[in-house]
Design an enzyme around this catalytic site. Structure first.
Site, short mmCIF file in Angstrom:
data_model
loop_
_atom_site.label_atom_id
_atom_site.label_comp_id
_atom_site.label_asym_id
_atom_site.label_seq_id
_atom_site.Cartn_x
_atom_site.Cartn_y
_atom_site.Cartn_z
N LYS A 1 0.54 -1.44 -0.08
CA LYS A 1 0.37 -0.50 -0.07
C LYS A 1 1.24 1.13 0.24
O LYS A 1 1.28 1.95 0.81
CB LYS A 1 -1.29 0.23 0.73
CG LYS A 1 -1.64 0.69 1.17
CD LYS A 1 -2.50 1.24 2.07
CE LYS A 1 -1.25 2.79 2.97
NZ LYS A 1 -1.58 3.93 2.05
N GLU B 1 10.28 1.71 10.26
CA GLU B 1 11.03 2.95 9.74
C GLU B 1 10.24 4.64 10.11
O GLU B 1 9.64 4.92 9.25
CB GLU B 1 11.28 2.87 8.36
CG GLU B 1 12.41 1.47 8.77
CD GLU B 1 13.83 1.63 8.69
OE1 GLU B 1 14.20 2.35 8.95
OE2 GLU B 1 14.15 0.51 8.80
N CYS C 1 13.93 11.20 5.79
CA CYS C 1 13.65 10.89 7.21
C CYS C 1 14.92 11.00 7.68
O CYS C 1 15.25 11.61 8.83
CB CYS C 1 12.88 9.33 6.80
SG CYS C 1 14.56 8.33 5.67
N GLU D 1 10.27 16.63 14.24
CA GLU D 1 10.60 16.44 12.97
C GLU D 1 9.65 17.54 12.02
O GLU D 1 8.48 18.21 12.02
CB GLU D 1 10.42 15.31 12.27
CG GLU D 1 10.70 15.10 10.55
CD GLU D 1 10.15 13.71 10.20
OE1 GLU D 1 9.15 12.94 10.67
OE2 GLU D 1 11.24 13.05 10.24
P1 NAD Z 1 2.74 8.73 7.30
O1 NAD Z 1 2.60 8.16 8.38
O2 NAD Z 1 1.43 9.48 7.03
O3 NAD Z 1 1.86 7.88 6.72
C1 NAD Z 1 3.41 6.22 5.54
C2 NAD Z 1 2.28 5.76 5.05
O4 NAD Z 1 1.40 5.32 5.99
C3 NAD Z 1 1.31 6.18 4.26
O5 NAD Z 1 0.60 4.87 3.27
C4 NAD Z 1 -0.36 6.01 4.47
O6 NAD Z 1 -1.15 6.01 4.07
C5 NAD Z 1 0.27 5.24 5.90
N1 NAD Z 1 -1.01 5.32 6.99
C6 NAD Z 1 -1.51 6.50 7.76
N2 NAD Z 1 -1.84 6.60 9.08
C7 NAD Z 1 -1.83 5.20 9.12
C8 NAD Z 1 -2.82 3.86 10.48
N3 NAD Z 1 -3.28 4.53 10.90
N4 NAD Z 1 -2.51 3.03 9.52
C9 NAD Z 1 -1.52 2.57 8.40
N5 NAD Z 1 -1.46 3.31 7.85
C10 NAD Z 1 -0.90 4.51 7.93
O7 NAD Z 1 3.76 9.58 6.65
P2 NAD Z 1 4.07 10.65 5.68
O8 NAD Z 1 3.53 11.21 5.51
O9 NAD Z 1 4.05 9.48 4.30
O10 NAD Z 1 5.92 9.76 5.72
C11 NAD Z 1 7.12 10.92 6.03
C12 NAD Z 1 7.18 10.22 7.19
O11 NAD Z 1 8.11 9.24 7.46
C13 NAD Z 1 8.28 10.95 7.87
O12 NAD Z 1 8.03 11.18 9.63
C14 NAD Z 1 9.34 9.99 7.81
O13 NAD Z 1 11.00 11.09 8.74
C15 NAD Z 1 9.48 9.03 7.38
N6 NAD Z 1 10.25 8.32 6.79
C16 NAD Z 1 10.76 7.79 7.52
C17 NAD Z 1 11.71 7.07 6.62
C18 NAD Z 1 13.11 6.06 7.16
O14 NAD Z 1 13.47 4.96 6.65
N7 NAD Z 1 12.67 6.40 9.01
C19 NAD Z 1 12.18 6.98 5.36
C20 NAD Z 1 10.39 7.83 4.23
C21 NAD Z 1 10.26 8.36 5.64
#
Ligand code: NAD
Length: 488
Positions: free
Chosen positions: A173, A247, A281, A382
């Protein structure tokens, strides 16, 4: 107009309720695609298909067949790299140069795991002569993979390659803001002769992700994204104690000592913070500079910031594109204002760039906030945008204490010519990656992941494959004899 569908059980299909979502260009907020927006019911179909495939023919594949599959995927990524890079830039706003680099890294990831899978062998344990005792690595089962919008296909590749390579089946997803490259990737997978249900794509929002986290038929959930969603996934996963990989975010210090090569440190401070408009990230957004060079360092950054070419990622001279969504744009501006209210000094940026071309879309100037202190919200949370917050420190001990004083632990960097200090800092910083005199490099061979609230588990490297396996001790007694423990 691009239109995407779901891919479930080897079939392209619309969501049960025919839901769709407009996908917007971050550059001008225009509609660039209409994506299928799935619900929990679609996710359940995909999970059931993945379950059947895992319990069926897919279990019989050999490591050689799976290694060959990953190499074939890498070839298809290379074949369509230009198309994929265009889609990634269109959807995320990042420059085409960055997206091309991503595609190279994605193909390299599949090739790396192909090599690793092919070299996998069980261990034979020391045991009596009439016993065969082996340690086996087996696939975990059905894997739910949930990815974010900043590196859509790269993050997917870090999960898909080891998951399939280890013999699992997959329901992926992507973020519902950026599904386009994962959709094209699925078209590549559909060209291959995989049993139905081995690979499933379900595009949609949080409820689809939540279904993957909650389902008792999913054996492992691997998530990359923010702490808020990560927490809810971790809780949901307890339903069947599924394996989890998280992650999450970071607050990554980039620490510059007075004895550093300052030309390089200034240049890399920009790269650390403004690459992909800071939506990384591991972005080095928390700049910490030793007192004696602090003012000069801020001065040199202030000279460079107005010269950064902001623009459409498809133009060759562009170095920084827009941020990905209206929501991010608003959040970042809010964080900058909160920083100023707490006493930070705005040196540059903090607003939409001037000019008609920047009126639509989610544009921000590269921003520098100086005189930040470790207690301020902007030094702790962040920001995930093109913002550097600069703090001053007076000693190595103070820098270390302040850098570690964060709930996160993803990445950090240290700039110094003193190798002893570099080594001391590398050991004492509580982060999953510590760079010295550099920023951002990562390799498929090196583990990626965070300490503390930056996540659980690691991706890439051998451990990135091991996380998609269960260990089994198989013990076969070839010549059983009565023991008589409880008498004759
Ligand atoms: P997000 O948490 O809003 O969404 C990530 C994914 O999770 C999306 O596919 C979203 O639809 C889904 N999602 C959202 N709520 C959910 C829930 N309750 N249950 C299951 N799935 C859910 O994150 P984002 O805004 O898409 O990405 C940015 C974040 O990702 C930042 O905090 C960044 O630091 C982190 N990130 C971390 C890494 C790493 O390697 N550590 C890499 C890239 C991004």
């Amino acid at each position: 107009m691009i239109q995407t569908q779901l891919y479930i059980d080897g079939q392209w299909q619309s969501p049960i309720d025919n839901g769709t979502r407009d996908i917007l260009s971050p550059a001008d907020a225009s509609v660039i695609a209409q994506a299928a927006e799935a619900t929990r019911a679609d996710a359940r179909l995909a999970i059931a298909a993945a379950r059947r495939a895992f319990d069926g023919p897919w279990r019989q594949t050999t490591i050689r067949e799976r290694a060959k599959l990953l190499n074939k995927i890498a070839e298809l990524i290379d074949r369509d790299a230009e198309k994929l890079a265009h889609l990634e830039s269109l959807n995320t706003g990042k420059t085409l140069t960055e997206s091309r680099t991503d595609m190279g890294d994605i193909a390299a990831t599949f090739r790396y795991f192909a090599g690793l899978v092919a070299s996998e062998a069980g261990a034979v344990n020391e045991a009596p002569h009439h016993v065969i005792s082996r340690t086996l690595r087996e696939p975990v089962g059905v894997c739910g993979l949930i990815t974010p919008w900043n590196y859509p296909l790269l993050q997917a590749a870090w999960k898909i390659a080891p998951a399939l390579g280890a013999g699992n089946t997959v329901v992926i997803k992507p973020s519902n803001l950026t599904p386009l490259t994962t959709h094209h990737f699925t078209q590549l997978v559909a060209e291959l002769d995989l049993p139905p249900g081995v690979f499933n794509l379900v595009t949609g929002g949080a409820e689809v992700g939540a279904e993957l986290a909650e389902s008792l038929d999913v054996d492992l959930v691997s998530f990359t994204g923010g702490a808020f969603a990560g927490e809810s996934i971790m809780k949901a996963a307890t339903g069947n104690f599924k394996r989890i990989g998280l992650e999450l975010g970071g607050k990554n210090p980039n620490i510059v000592f007075a004895d550093a090569d300052l030309d390089a440190a200034v240049d890399y401070a920009l790269n650390a913070a403004f690459f992909h408009a800071g939506q990384v990230c591991s972005a080095g957004s928390r700049l910490m500079v030793e007192d004696s060079i602090y003012d000069a360092f801020i001065g040199r950054l202030a000279e460079r910031l107005p010269r950064i070419v902001i623009g459409n990622g498809f133009h060759g001279e562009t170095r920084m594109g827009p941020v990905q969504s209206a929501q991010q744009h608003e959040k970042i501006l809010g964080m900058v204002q909160a920083g100023i209210a707490e006493g930070a000094r705005l040196v540059h940026g903090g607003k939409r760039p001037p000019g008609d071309v920047f009126k639509q879309g989610y544009w921000l100037e590269p921003t520098l906030l100086a005189d930040v202190t470790a207690q301020m919200k902007i030094a702790k949370e962040e920001i995930f945008g093109p913002v550097i917050t600069a703090e001053r420190f007076r000693s190595e001990a103070e820098a270390l204490r302040a850098a570690n004083d964060t709930p996160y632990g993803l990445a950090a960097a240290v700039w110094t010519r003193d190798l002893d200090k570099a080594n001391r800092m590398s050991r004492a910083l509580r982060f999953g990656t510590v760079w010295v005199n550099d920023y951002h490099p990562y390799f498929p061979e090196a583990p990626w992941g965070g300490y503390k609230a930056s996540g659980i588990g690691r991706e890439l490297a051998r451990i990135g494959l091991d996380e998609y396996t269960e260990l089994k001790h198989s013990y076969i007694n070839l010549a059983p004899k009565a023991m008589g423990w409880f008498g004759a």
